[in-house]
Write a protein that holds these residues in place. Structure first.
Motif, short mmCIF file in Angstrom:
data_model
loop_
_atom_site.label_atom_id
_atom_site.label_comp_id
_atom_site.label_asym_id
_atom_site.label_seq_id
_atom_site.Cartn_x
_atom_site.Cartn_y
_atom_site.Cartn_z
N THR A 89 -3.20 -13.33 1.61
CA THR A 89 -2.98 -12.92 3.00
C THR A 89 -1.49 -12.70 3.28
OG1 THR A 89 -2.87 -15.24 3.71
CG2 THR A 89 -5.02 -14.16 3.84
N ASP A 90 -0.68 -12.89 2.26
CA ASP A 90 0.77 -12.78 2.40
C ASP A 90 1.22 -11.34 2.12
OD1 ASP A 90 3.49 -12.98 2.43
OD2 ASP A 90 3.65 -14.41 0.76
N PHE A 91 1.48 -10.59 3.19
CA PHE A 91 1.80 -9.17 3.04
C PHE A 91 3.22 -8.94 2.52
CE2 PHE A 91 -2.03 -8.99 5.38
CZ PHE A 91 -2.56 -7.72 5.19
N SER A 92 4.02 -9.97 2.44
CA SER A 92 5.35 -9.80 1.86
C SER A 92 5.27 -9.46 0.38
CB SER A 92 6.19 -11.07 2.06
OG SER A 92 5.70 -12.14 1.27
N GLU A 93 4.13 -9.74 -0.24
CA GLU A 93 3.96 -9.42 -1.66
C GLU A 93 3.84 -7.92 -1.91
OE1 GLU A 93 1.78 -11.73 -4.36
OE2 GLU A 93 1.64 -13.50 -3.05
N ILE A 94 3.79 -7.13 -0.85
CA ILE A 94 3.82 -5.67 -0.99
C ILE A 94 5.08 -5.24 -1.74
CG2 ILE A 94 4.21 -3.54 0.33
CD1 ILE A 94 1.31 -4.29 0.26
N SER A 95 6.13 -6.02 -1.64
CA SER A 95 7.40 -5.67 -2.27
C SER A 95 7.34 -5.72 -3.80
CB SER A 95 8.51 -6.61 -1.78
OG SER A 95 8.23 -7.95 -2.14
N ARG A 96 6.31 -6.34 -4.36
CA ARG A 96 6.23 -6.44 -5.81
C ARG A 96 5.23 -5.46 -6.43
NH1 ARG A 96 1.84 -9.63 -7.64
NH2 ARG A 96 2.90 -9.67 -9.66
N VAL A 97 4.60 -4.62 -5.60
CA VAL A 97 3.63 -3.68 -6.16
C VAL A 97 4.25 -2.29 -6.28
CG1 VAL A 97 1.77 -4.99 -5.09
CG2 VAL A 97 2.59 -2.92 -3.97
N ASP A 98 3.64 -1.47 -7.12
CA ASP A 98 4.12 -0.11 -7.33
C ASP A 98 3.30 0.91 -6.54
OD1 ASP A 98 6.15 -0.51 -9.68
OD2 ASP A 98 4.38 -1.67 -10.23
N ALA A 99 2.03 0.60 -6.33
CA ALA A 99 1.14 1.48 -5.57
C ALA A 99 0.47 0.68 -4.47
CB ALA A 99 0.10 2.11 -6.48
N ILE A 100 0.38 1.26 -3.30
CA ILE A 100 -0.26 0.62 -2.15
C ILE A 100 -1.41 1.52 -1.71
CG2 ILE A 100 0.06 -0.25 0.20
CD1 ILE A 100 3.17 -0.07 -0.52
N ILE A 101 -2.60 0.94 -1.61
CA ILE A 101 -3.77 1.71 -1.19
C ILE A 101 -4.36 1.05 0.06
CG2 ILE A 101 -6.04 2.58 -1.84
CD1 ILE A 101 -5.17 2.46 -4.76
N LEU A 102 -4.49 1.81 1.12
CA LEU A 102 -5.03 1.31 2.38
C LEU A 102 -6.52 1.61 2.47
CD1 LEU A 102 -2.24 2.45 4.89
CD2 LEU A 102 -2.35 0.35 3.55
N CYS A 103 -7.33 0.56 2.56
CA CYS A 103 -8.78 0.69 2.71
C CYS A 103 -9.18 -0.07 3.97
CB CYS A 103 -9.51 0.13 1.49
SG CYS A 103 -9.03 0.89 -0.07
N LEU A 104 -8.92 0.55 5.11
CA LEU A 104 -9.03 -0.14 6.40
C LEU A 104 -10.03 0.55 7.32
CD1 LEU A 104 -5.20 -0.60 6.87
CD2 LEU A 104 -6.82 -2.40 6.28
N PRO A 105 -10.60 -0.19 8.27
CA PRO A 105 -11.56 0.42 9.21
C PRO A 105 -10.87 1.44 10.11
CG PRO A 105 -11.68 -1.98 9.27
CD PRO A 105 -10.46 -1.63 8.49
N THR A 106 -11.58 2.50 10.44
CA THR A 106 -11.12 3.47 11.43
C THR A 106 -12.29 3.74 12.39
OG1 THR A 106 -11.65 5.20 9.81
CG2 THR A 106 -9.33 4.62 10.08
#
Length: 436
Positions: A80-97
């Motif tokens: 649940t720690d979104f600060s770990e986004i800084s260690r990834v190379d690709a970010i994929i958003l799979c969120l409700p719309t």
């Protein structure tokens, strides 16, 4: 920077961060990790991230073993720690719309998440939006927020749109075997996006822009919505003419060209088909276009639960009973058979209508033992076991979702009255069966 990122992806040295561990995000995470790509799953619900890290699945169609197989190899964990986004190379958003109360697009899940992760973005990352949305969302909502952080899209940060095509419970297709459409904000973005998804998808289809990819997703689901609306309208016509619509559809399906069978039901369910058409109708208004055809099919499908309740009321009247205070059993809570997904389920809409008319409501769904928390609906109910004694006490049984685990012979034998919305008893003629 593009070449370096592509090489990192192709050589599987990078880390993929997937935000949203739901029906789309979790299968996608497993597809990447099963291809020896390290994955970090992000979700605001700690119960989901804890389940993943414990190797326990919370979806019927995904086994716990499939999760443990990759978590135990340190290829996948959730947080649940979104600060770990800084260690990834690709970010994929799979969120409700979802849609708001005015049937307008609600992008708050996407935009709020983008705002949350902005401080943790870094140069050399690629961000992909998979959520269904209207054409222009990626360039109009995501791109400006990213550039405000000082990034140049297509040079030191890469932005793509690639719509999800998950079909939970479909045994014929997996995440990896369903072709993947990809559109990039620039040609370099597209190249990075294709490289990302080629790690796990057998066939990737590049498009000229994010807008084209966004509209592709809408067309796919509007096509289904329109055809389901057509066959639901045909069902009503056939009913008035005392014609079996299921027999007609089966006969038409024998034509080897020019016809694709669609089947009627109690309404539309799932997160795509009931919602996606309204995303396009909303956006089209900005261009002075009225989408009459799409809106008409949406109206027909939206009215289906009302029509089913009318059939229930008429059937009870013939038995000299009123819908008020009658005991009604709804079979199947999920929006389609053999899954545990209740998003936009017509079964829930049927229950709301029955409640408003004073009926005593029960439901049976072995995949959903307790009525879940939902944004728009609330019932303090648990799934009940189908027995001869129960069926004999129930005034009317509605087959709303045709799970294969239901004993339809037993249901037919002991029910006083059956309203069949799925054609389960299409080959049976019985006074107690009403087709709806």
């Amino acid at each position: 920077m593009k070449t370096e990122l592509i090489n990192t992806i192709k050589e599987k040295r990078g880390v993929v961060g997937i935000i949203g561990m739901g029906y789309v995000g979790l299968p996608l995470a497993l597809a990447f990790s099963n291809s020896n790509v390290k994955v970090v799953g992000f979700d605001i619900e700690e119960s989901k991230t804890q389940s993943i890290n414990d190797g326990i699945s919370y979806f019927k169609h995904i086994s716990s073993n499939s999760i443990r197989n990759v978590t135990q190899k340190n290829l996948f964990y959730a947080t649940t720690d979104f600060s770990e986004i800084s260690r990834v190379d690709a970010i994929i958003l799979c969120l409700p719309t979802p849609l708001n109360q005015y049937r307008e697009p609600d992008l708050s899940y996407v935009t709020n998440t983008i705002e949350t992760i902005l401080p943790y973005l870094k140069k050399g990352q690629v961000l992909s939006l998979e959520s269904t949305t209207y054409p222009g969302t990626t360039d109009e909502e995501l791109a400006p927020r990213i550039t405000k952080q000082g990034f140049t899209i297509g040079t030191d940060f890469f932005l793509i749109y690639s719509p999800e095509r998950e079909d939970p419970g479909n045994p014929n297709f997996t995440t990896s075997t369903i072709p993947k459409v990809v559109g990039g904000s620039t040609e370099d973005c597209l190249e990075v996006g294709v490289a990302l998804y080629e790690c796990i998808i057998e066939k990737v289809i590049p498009l000229s822009s994010t807008k084209s990819a966004e509209l592709t997703k809408l067309l796919e689901n509007i096509y289904r919505s329109v055809n389901i609306g057509l066959v639901n309208e045909m069902k009503i016509i056939a009913d008035k003419m005392n014609i079996d619509i299921w027999e007609v559809i089966d006969a038409a399906a024998t034509k080897p060209f020019g016809f694709t069978p669609f089947y009627p039901g109690p309404g539309l369910g799932g997160h795509c088909i009931p919602i996606d058409p309204f995303y396009l109708t909303w956006k089209a208004k900005a261009y002075g276009v009225t989408t009459r055809f799409i809106e008409l099919s949406g109206q027909i499908n939206t009215n289906m639960p009302e029509w089913v309740i009318g059939k229930v009321s008429d059937a009870l009247n013939k038995e000299s009973k009123s819908l008020m205070n009658s005991k009604i059993l709804v079979l199947g809570l999920s929006y389609k058979k053999d899954i545990d997904d209740v998003r936009e389920s017509p079964s829930v809409e049927l229950m709301e209508l029955l409640k408003a008319k004073g009926a005593q409501i029960y439901y049976s769904d072995p995949y959903i033992p307790v009525f879940p928390k939902m944004r728009k609906h609330s019932f303090d109910l648990k799934s009940i076991l189908i027995t001869p004694e129960l069926l004999q006490e129930i005034d009317c049984t509605i087959i709303s979702t045709d799970h294969e685990v239901f004993d339809y012979d037993l249901i037919h034998a002991y029910s006083k009255l059956i309203v069949d919305t799925r054609g389960v008893y299409r080959s049976i003629t019985s006074d107690k069966i009403v087709r709806a």
